[in-house]
Design a protein around this motif. Sequence first.
Motif, PDB file in Angstrom:
ATOM      1  N   SER A 170       0.830  -1.205   0.000  1.00 16.55           N
ATOM      2  CA  SER A 170       0.000   0.000   0.000  1.00 16.55           C
ATOM      3  C   SER A 170       0.870   1.264   0.000  1.00 16.55           C
ATOM      4  O   SER A 170       0.606   2.214  -0.731  1.00 16.55           O
ATOM      5  N   GLU A 174       1.299   4.209  -2.861  1.00 11.02           N
ATOM      6  CA  GLU A 174       1.210   5.639  -2.568  1.00 11.02           C
ATOM      7  C   GLU A 174       2.439   6.379  -3.080  1.00 11.02           C
ATOM      8  O   GLU A 174       2.337   7.477  -3.627  1.00 11.02           O
ATOM      9  N   HIS A 177       2.112   6.874  -6.748  1.00  6.03           N
ATOM     10  CA  HIS A 177       1.125   7.934  -6.994  1.00  6.03           C
ATOM     11  C   HIS A 177       1.751   9.313  -6.748  1.00  6.03           C
ATOM     12  O   HIS A 177       1.573  10.234  -7.545  1.00  6.03           O
TER      13      HIS A 177
END
Length: 197
Positions: A170, A174, A177
């Motif tokens: 996760s 991130e 991103h």
Amino acid sequence: MTTPMKSWKLIALIALPAWILLGSGCAVISESECQAGLWYERGLEDGARGRSQGTVYKIAQKCHEYGVRTDTAAWMRGHEEGVERYCTPENGFVVGRRGRDYEGVCTGPTADLFLANYERGLAVYQAEQQYNALVNRYEDVEREIYRVEGALEEAETKEEARALRSQRRSLRREMRHLEGEMMLFGGFGAFNPLLFY
């Protein structure tokens, strides 16, 4: 997703009145400055800093508390001259680029040019603030990944290891991103102000 430049221009126009209100709360004048007088010079300085004419009333009120009478006419003459120095297109950009408040002091033909350049400078300033927030978050995520990897090495159960690996995935998503978001500003460690002019 809208480009950063367009969204920040919109935010700048919406938030401008709030900045004007917030910018009016600082200390106006000291007792020694009241005693010194120099009202023309004080008006010149306040005008060159883009302070509104309302400043003289705050000065007069404060100096009255010290028992000093303000020469508002001299202050206004200085202020008018100072505002002429302030209200140039070049200074509009500088004021915006520094993220400073604009109190609406410019009038006449220079006002539109000043404001257009102020908004350009402010858009760059706000984009840089947004970029810095992305960089800070990226660095936080990077530190969190190192922490998770350290915890993974010491995991005592399969369930704990599975949860940590999921957390790491996760966090890596991130990071990717955030890297993509930073590319809109020039890349990691490479904010490019020319993208926001």
